[in-house]
Write a protein that holds these residues in place. Structure first.
Motif, PDB file in Angstrom:
ATOM      1  N   PHE A   6     -15.449  -4.239 -11.595  1.00  0.00           N
ATOM      2  CA  PHE A   6     -14.923  -4.740 -12.683  1.00  0.00           C
ATOM      3  C   PHE A   6     -14.522  -3.076 -12.906  1.00  0.00           C
ATOM      4  O   PHE A   6     -12.971  -2.969 -13.721  1.00  0.00           O
ATOM      5  N   PHE A   7     -15.686  -2.096 -13.258  1.00  0.00           N
ATOM      6  CA  PHE A   7     -15.079  -0.522 -13.201  1.00  0.00           C
ATOM      7  C   PHE A   7     -13.918  -0.462 -12.479  1.00  0.00           C
ATOM      8  O   PHE A   7     -12.563   0.675 -13.162  1.00  0.00           O
ATOM      9  N   LEU A   8     -13.404  -0.584 -10.866  1.00  0.00           N
ATOM     10  CA  LEU A   8     -12.653  -0.068 -10.176  1.00  0.00           C
ATOM     11  C   LEU A   8     -11.431  -0.566 -10.769  1.00  0.00           C
ATOM     12  O   LEU A   8     -10.616  -0.182 -10.554  1.00  0.00           O
ATOM     13  N   MET A   9     -11.528  -2.140 -11.011  1.00  0.00           N
ATOM     14  CA  MET A   9      -9.763  -2.173 -11.615  1.00  0.00           C
ATOM     15  C   MET A   9      -9.021  -2.316 -12.572  1.00  0.00           C
ATOM     16  O   MET A   9      -8.889  -1.661 -12.859  1.00  0.00           O
ATOM     17  N   LEU A  49       1.195   6.240  -6.938  1.00  0.00           N
ATOM     18  CA  LEU A  49       0.221   6.166  -7.609  1.00  0.00           C
ATOM     19  C   LEU A  49       0.022   4.306  -7.606  1.00  0.00           C
ATOM     20  O   LEU A  49      -0.847   3.587  -7.827  1.00  0.00           O
ATOM     21  N   LEU A  50       1.657   3.292  -7.276  1.00  0.00           N
ATOM     22  CA  LEU A  50       1.089   1.730  -6.760  1.00  0.00           C
ATOM     23  C   LEU A  50       0.362   2.138  -6.224  1.00  0.00           C
ATOM     24  O   LEU A  50      -0.490   1.011  -6.475  1.00  0.00           O
ATOM     25  N   ILE A  55      -4.596  -1.182  -3.388  1.00  0.00           N
ATOM     26  CA  ILE A  55      -6.090  -0.527  -2.406  1.00  0.00           C
ATOM     27  C   ILE A  55      -6.340  -0.555  -3.370  1.00  0.00           C
ATOM     28  O   ILE A  55      -7.292  -1.489  -2.447  1.00  0.00           O
ATOM     29  N   ILE A  56      -6.694  -0.435  -4.416  1.00  0.00           N
ATOM     30  CA  ILE A  56      -8.530  -0.339  -5.411  1.00  0.00           C
ATOM     31  C   ILE A  56      -7.828  -1.964  -5.349  1.00  0.00           C
ATOM     32  O   ILE A  56      -9.228  -2.428  -5.367  1.00  0.00           O
TER      33      ILE A  56
END
Length: 114
Positions: A6-9, A49-50, A55-56
């Motif tokens: 959730f944090f990474l998203m 950045l997109l 990837i994330i």
């Protein structure tokens, strides 16, 4: 405990929103040639950045599942609204606020039912 996915998203959404700000800034400038319009630091950085945010997001599918990632994507619209206000002095209209309320309500309903 907050799920790391959730944090990474959320980080991915901030990265994608920053990408949109770079692309918008580039679109507002005049360039000497067609090639320079698409091959400049703002455009290359924006698309870079997109790709990083995608990837994330793909990595987050493992922990959040497909529906979790799909529901988190609209958070980017909210982030973009605030970043546009800050960087480009765009007005936050009643229509934009209504849309933001619907986005937040949809996320809340999804997590309440899930």
């Amino acid at each position: 405990m907050i799920n790391i996915y959730f944090f990474l998203m959320i980080i991915a959404e901030f990265i994608a929103s920053t990408s949109q700000m770079l692309l918008k800034q580039s679109a507002g400038r005049k360039y000497s040639s067609f090639i320079r319009e698409y091959l400049n630091g703002l455009v290359i950085g924006g698309y870079g950045l997109l790709v990083l945010s995608m990837i994330i997001s793909i990595f987050c599918y493992d922990g959040l599942g497909y529906m979790g990632v799909v529901v988190m994507e609209p958070v980017g619209y909210i982030i973009v609204m605030f970043m546009s206000r800050f960087f480009f002095k765009e007005k936050v209209t009643a229509r934009k606020l209504t849309g933001m309320v619907f986005i937040i309500a949809g996320i809340a309903v999804f997590y309440a039912l899930g």
